[in-house]
Design a protein around this motif. Structure first.
Motif, mmCIF file in Angstrom:
data_model
loop_
_atom_site.group_PDB
_atom_site.id
_atom_site.type_symbol
_atom_site.label_atom_id
_atom_site.label_comp_id
_atom_site.label_asym_id
_atom_site.label_seq_id
_atom_site.Cartn_x
_atom_site.Cartn_y
_atom_site.Cartn_z
ATOM 1 N N ILE A 146 -0.166 3.934 -1.320
ATOM 2 C CA ILE A 146 0.268 2.892 -0.263
ATOM 3 C C ILE A 146 -1.134 2.210 -0.138
ATOM 4 O O ILE A 146 -2.443 2.362 -0.122
ATOM 5 C CB ILE A 146 0.150 3.493 0.930
ATOM 6 C CG1 ILE A 146 1.597 4.184 0.930
ATOM 7 C CG2 ILE A 146 0.281 2.766 2.476
ATOM 8 C CD1 ILE A 146 2.779 3.548 1.061
ATOM 9 N N GLN A 205 4.878 1.623 -3.014
ATOM 10 C CA GLN A 205 5.179 3.145 -2.711
ATOM 11 C C GLN A 205 5.498 3.493 -4.163
ATOM 12 O O GLN A 205 6.579 3.405 -4.830
ATOM 13 C CB GLN A 205 6.382 3.464 -1.795
ATOM 14 C CG GLN A 205 5.869 2.875 -0.511
ATOM 15 C CD GLN A 205 7.073 3.240 0.383
ATOM 16 O OE1 GLN A 205 8.439 3.422 0.103
ATOM 17 N NE2 GLN A 205 6.738 3.187 1.705
ATOM 18 N N SER A 221 0.801 -3.341 9.734
ATOM 19 C CA SER A 221 1.799 -3.513 9.062
ATOM 20 C C SER A 221 1.943 -2.117 7.725
ATOM 21 O O SER A 221 3.109 -1.883 7.705
ATOM 22 C CB SER A 221 1.625 -4.643 7.797
ATOM 23 O OG SER A 221 0.382 -4.528 7.150
ATOM 24 N N THR A 222 0.964 -1.469 7.797
ATOM 25 C CA THR A 222 1.097 -0.261 7.017
ATOM 26 C C THR A 222 1.608 0.784 7.555
ATOM 27 O O THR A 222 2.488 1.788 7.333
ATOM 28 C CB THR A 222 -0.416 0.005 6.675
ATOM 29 O OG1 THR A 222 -0.998 -0.798 5.669
ATOM 30 C CG2 THR A 222 -0.426 1.386 5.605
ATOM 31 N N ASN A 275 8.958 3.203 9.207
ATOM 32 C CA ASN A 275 10.348 3.087 8.617
ATOM 33 C C ASN A 275 10.513 3.719 7.505
ATOM 34 O O ASN A 275 11.817 3.442 6.715
ATOM 35 C CB ASN A 275 10.505 1.799 8.618
ATOM 36 C CG ASN A 275 10.793 0.995 10.269
ATOM 37 O OD1 ASN A 275 11.358 1.627 10.976
ATOM 38 N ND2 ASN A 275 9.729 0.009 10.404
ATOM 39 N N ASP A 276 9.870 4.691 6.864
ATOM 40 C CA ASP A 276 10.298 5.300 5.609
ATOM 41 C C ASP A 276 10.426 6.849 5.584
ATOM 42 O O ASP A 276 9.391 7.636 5.154
ATOM 43 C CB ASP A 276 9.190 4.929 4.772
ATOM 44 C CG ASP A 276 9.651 5.378 3.052
ATOM 45 O OD1 ASP A 276 10.745 5.998 2.961
ATOM 46 O OD2 ASP A 276 8.897 5.186 2.312
ATOM 47 N N ARG A 318 5.282 0.327 7.761
ATOM 48 C CA ARG A 318 6.048 0.646 6.632
ATOM 49 C C ARG A 318 6.458 2.173 6.591
ATOM 50 O O ARG A 318 7.194 2.501 6.327
ATOM 51 C CB ARG A 318 5.222 0.099 5.399
ATOM 52 C CG ARG A 318 5.955 0.521 4.221
ATOM 53 C CD ARG A 318 5.181 -0.356 2.857
ATOM 54 N NE ARG A 318 3.615 -0.234 3.154
ATOM 55 C CZ ARG A 318 2.951 -0.981 2.366
ATOM 56 N NH1 ARG A 318 3.256 -1.577 1.490
ATOM 57 N NH2 ARG A 318 1.510 -0.520 2.442
#
Length: 417
Positions: A311, A5, A69-70, A76-77, A73
């Motif tokens: 990303i 990021q 997985s992306t 959770n952000d 991420r």
């Protein structure tokens, strides 16, 4: 090595960004996509990797996240990927068919920071107020008369005659909503989800929900609407009405599609149908397989990066929709296991701060609805048995247009109430 990021000011633009691609975007609103979304996800993954350029409606670009997985991420952000669409919608034409569905509203799923915390506390308190044991009995009480209305006929459209009226009545119960107000909400919500005369649907929903809020201000009871209005967050009538709107939209659309997609699996998959009716697998197992393979809201959890951000070696632009494909991510070959029985690691309920707070309730409603139907009419078959499912077009949902079945005529169930 670059951070996953990174601000745009510190890195060159990477070739292949969904914002700069010369390839045509994948139109997710067309019937062709609805007919074979998994084929489209496979092709997107082959061409683009974890992030694909799409159109949510004609002229409305977005990025679809198809890597598990992306997605984790991003979900959770919330600092870099807030759910507030206000900057994006400034450039969207007023007649865009999906604008009423995605535009900012004062509720947790479209907010960030202190507003999110305030709204989330209120809606969670309302959901937690519901007695799940009592709710199970309510679902059964509502299901039996519906089953009795067609069980002697030997045929039915399970969506129109069973699942939709059942879920509609259950959501009305949860919100303490009289049928006449609920009917107006349902009609308006359908127009919104289909993108047909969406502005009229938006207006219908708004008017009906304000009637409900006014009623519950005057006569509070033990229902979600009353708890929202009495919560220490101090929601205004407008704020409360938008939260009620979200429960209608997600409650009806999610549950309707979850139940019907699960029934389709049970009726068409010999592995599931045989073992389910034989008692080896439960409705919960069938529900979880659907939540993996064909989640009822297949593409949603939309965020809008507050800065250009890198990303997976792809630049995502500021204030443009990043849509999580729960269906594609759940089927990402990088994480997909063979046997899904008992596996509930899918993203159908969301993840992170915006994860669905009503998953236990949703599971209970769906499982009870399916169990009641199959206990009463265990010999259901598709009509015809080799029927090809017809899916409703749209970028967000995975929804059947009908679910016709045949079965040996069955006497009505005893219903002493």
């Amino acid at each position: 090595m670059s951070s996953p990021q990174t601000r745009a000011a510190s890195c060159p633009v990477v070739h292949g960004s969904p914002t700069d691609t010369d390839d045509p975007r994948v139109p997710m609103y067309r019937p062709e996509f609805a007919a074979d979304p998994h084929g489209a996800y496979h092709e997107m993954r082959r061409r683009y990797g974890s992030l694909a350029p799409i159109e949510l409606a004609p002229g409305v670009p977005a990025t679809l996240v198809i890597g598990y997985s992306t997605a984790v991420r991003i979900l959770n952000d919330p600092e870099h990927f807030p759910a507030d669409p206000r900057a994006w919608q400034q450039d969207i034409p007023a007649d865009c068919p999906i604008l009423p569905l995605l535009e900012w509203r004062p509720m947790a799923s479209r907010s960030a920071g202190a507003d999110f915390t305030r709204y989330r506390g209120a809606i969670t308190a309302g959901i937690d107020e519901i007695d799940l044991y009592a709710l199970q009995a309510v679902v059964a009480d509502l299901a039996i008369p519906l089953i009795n209305s067609f069980c002697a006929d030997g045929s039915a459209d399970l969506i129109q005659q069973y699942v939709f009226p059942l879920i509609f009545a259950v959501v009305n119960y949860l919100l303490g909503c009289p049928p006449e107000i609920g009917g107006q909400v349902a009609a308006g919500t359908a127009a919104l989800l289909e993108g047909v005369d969406a502005e009229k649907g938006n207006r219908m929903v708004g008017e009906a929900l304000m009637r409900l809020v006014t009623l519950k201000r005057a006569e509070p009871q033990r229902d979600i609407t009353s708890v929202l209005l009495g919560h220490p967050a101090g929601l205004t009538d407008v704020e409360a009405s938008h939260h009620v709107s979200q429960i209608y939209g997600s409650g009806i659309e999610f549950e309707l599609n979850l139940i019907t997609n699960t029934l389709l699996l049970i009726l068409t998959d010999e592995r599931f149908g045989g073992s389910f009716l034989g008692g080896n697998l439960s409705a919960r197992d069938a529900l979880d397989e659907v939540l993996f393979n064909d989640p009822p809201l297949a593409n949603l959890l939309i965020t809008y990066p507050n800065h250009p951000i890198l990303i997976d070696d792809v630049w995502l632009p500021a204030h443009q929709p990043v849509v999580i494909s729960m269906a594609a991510c759940n089927n990402d070959p990088a994480i997909r296991a063979g046997d899904l029985t008992g596996n509930r690691s899918h993203l159908a309920w969301g993840l992170g701060p915006h994860a669905c707070p009503a998953r236990s309730m949703a599971y209970l409603i769906a499982q009870e609805a399916i169990d009641q139907l199959l206990d009463a009419i265990p010999e259901l078959q598709l009509d015809p048995p080799d029927r090809t499912p017809n899916w409703r077009p749209g970028p967000f949902h995975r929804a059947l247009t009908e679910l016709p079945v045949i079965f040996p005529p069955t006497p009505p169930l005893d219903y002493p109430r």
